[in-house]
Design a protein around this motif. Structure first.
Motif, mmCIF file in Angstrom:
data_model
loop_
_atom_site.group_PDB
_atom_site.id
_atom_site.type_symbol
_atom_site.label_atom_id
_atom_site.label_comp_id
_atom_site.label_asym_id
_atom_site.label_seq_id
_atom_site.Cartn_x
_atom_site.Cartn_y
_atom_site.Cartn_z
ATOM 1 N N UNK A 107 36.891 43.335 19.270
ATOM 2 C CA UNK A 107 37.758 43.996 18.654
ATOM 3 C C UNK A 107 38.101 44.837 20.031
ATOM 4 N N UNK A 108 37.168 45.573 20.659
ATOM 5 C CA UNK A 108 37.028 46.512 21.486
ATOM 6 C C UNK A 108 37.635 45.784 22.882
ATOM 7 N N UNK A 109 37.299 44.656 23.208
ATOM 8 C CA UNK A 109 37.308 44.054 24.711
ATOM 9 C C UNK A 109 38.338 42.810 24.456
ATOM 10 N N UNK A 110 38.875 42.640 23.396
ATOM 11 C CA UNK A 110 39.785 41.556 23.029
ATOM 12 C C UNK A 110 41.000 41.389 24.018
ATOM 13 N N UNK A 111 41.355 42.359 24.612
ATOM 14 C CA UNK A 111 42.722 42.248 25.305
ATOM 15 C C UNK A 111 42.226 42.192 26.868
ATOM 16 N N UNK A 112 40.781 41.843 27.066
ATOM 17 C CA UNK A 112 40.623 41.861 28.489
ATOM 18 C C UNK A 112 40.886 40.336 28.712
ATOM 19 N N UNK A 113 40.963 39.696 30.124
ATOM 20 C CA UNK A 113 40.798 38.267 30.475
ATOM 21 C C UNK A 113 39.682 37.570 29.891
ATOM 22 N N UNK A 114 39.643 36.618 29.728
ATOM 23 C CA UNK A 114 38.689 35.728 29.217
ATOM 24 C C UNK A 114 37.270 35.775 29.805
ATOM 25 N N UNK A 115 37.358 35.536 31.178
ATOM 26 C CA UNK A 115 36.142 35.844 31.992
ATOM 27 C C UNK A 115 35.590 37.262 31.617
ATOM 28 N N UNK A 116 36.321 38.282 32.092
ATOM 29 C CA UNK A 116 36.009 39.703 31.723
ATOM 30 C C UNK A 116 35.382 40.246 30.409
ATOM 31 N N UNK A 117 35.923 39.439 29.155
ATOM 32 C CA UNK A 117 35.795 39.687 28.191
ATOM 33 C C UNK A 117 34.482 39.063 27.523
ATOM 34 N N UNK A 118 34.101 37.990 28.310
ATOM 35 C CA UNK A 118 32.824 37.430 27.966
ATOM 36 C C UNK A 118 31.594 38.190 28.346
ATOM 37 N N UNK A 119 32.065 38.674 29.839
ATOM 38 C CA UNK A 119 30.826 39.409 30.542
ATOM 39 C C UNK A 119 30.720 40.861 29.710
ATOM 40 N N UNK A 120 31.866 41.349 29.165
ATOM 41 C CA UNK A 120 31.731 42.946 28.636
ATOM 42 C C UNK A 120 31.068 42.699 27.228
#
Length: 221
Positions: A107-120
């Motif tokens: 939920x928190x990182x759902x708006x990030x681009x896919x690559x950044x979201x996976x890393x975060x």
């Protein structure tokens, strides 16, 4: 919630349970002092009606702690389950906590681009579940993990409703927490954790021995 989402959640939860259980088995049997003092005695005494009339503070001040969290462990031991099975089951709350942490991070990182979201998500999850205390108490009777699981469930439910409402407080709260977190850390936290973790570490790594009721106290007078 769609069947696909439910299926993905089920697979994720099973994966966390398998990982937590395997980690608990690798750490060895729990023999911490609190277990030997009251984690078995309290539910045994409460279940047999001794804790407030026949026994007088047999486990010192810890005699008066709520025994309900220790009942599953007591029942498993009295049923003479294998110590390895008990160690695996005791790790399930940690898996549940990690599961809801993962859903919270989605939920928190759902708006990030896919690559950044996976890393975060991956890095945050790793940081959240691999602290010294988290690992040291995995599969033990110390009861921090069951409470952590309930806390993570509550946080996820709150975050989910805020996300659904698409209101400002969600993003504002996240930003505030991010910027204020350094100011909220107690100055002695690292040293306190180190002291506590060193004591916890000494209670694990024991070879698995049969957890008989007699050994843990049902033979007490």
């Amino acid at each position: 919630m769609s069947l696909r989402t439910m299926g993905a959640d089920a697979v994720l939860l099973v994966a966390f349970i398998a990982a937590a259980g395997a980690g608990s088995l690798l750490l060895g049997q729990d023999v911490n002092w609190d277990l030997q003092n009251y984690h078995y005695y309290n539910p045994w005494a409460w279940w047999h009606g001794r804790i407030f009339n026949q026994d007088l503070a047999a486990a010192q001040i810890q005699t008066f702690l709520n025994p309900l969290l220790d009942l599953p462990f007591y029942w498993m031991v009295t049923a003479e389950w294998s110590p390895r099975v008990i160690a695996f089951v005791l790790a399930i709350p940690a898996a549940i906590a990690a599961f809801f942490l993962c859903k919270l991070l989605l939920l928190m990182f759902g708006d990030l681009p896919r690559g950044q979201r996976v890393v975060a998500i991956a890095s945050s999850l790793a940081i959240g579940v691999t602290s010294a205390m988290a690992i040291g108490e995995l599969g033990s009777t110390l009861n921090e993990w069951p409470l952590a699981a309930l806390l993570m469930l509550a946080l996820w439910l709150i975050a989910r409703e805020l996300k659904r409402a698409e209101t400002g407080p969600w993003s504002q709260a996240s930003s505030l927490a991010w910027h204020q977190a350094p100011n909220l850390r107690p100055p002695r936290l690292p040293s306190v954790c180190a002291e506590r973790c060193s004591s916890v570490a000494r209670t694990r790594g024991q070879p698995f021995a049969h957890a008989s009721p007699t050994r843990y106290g049902s033979g007490w007078p």
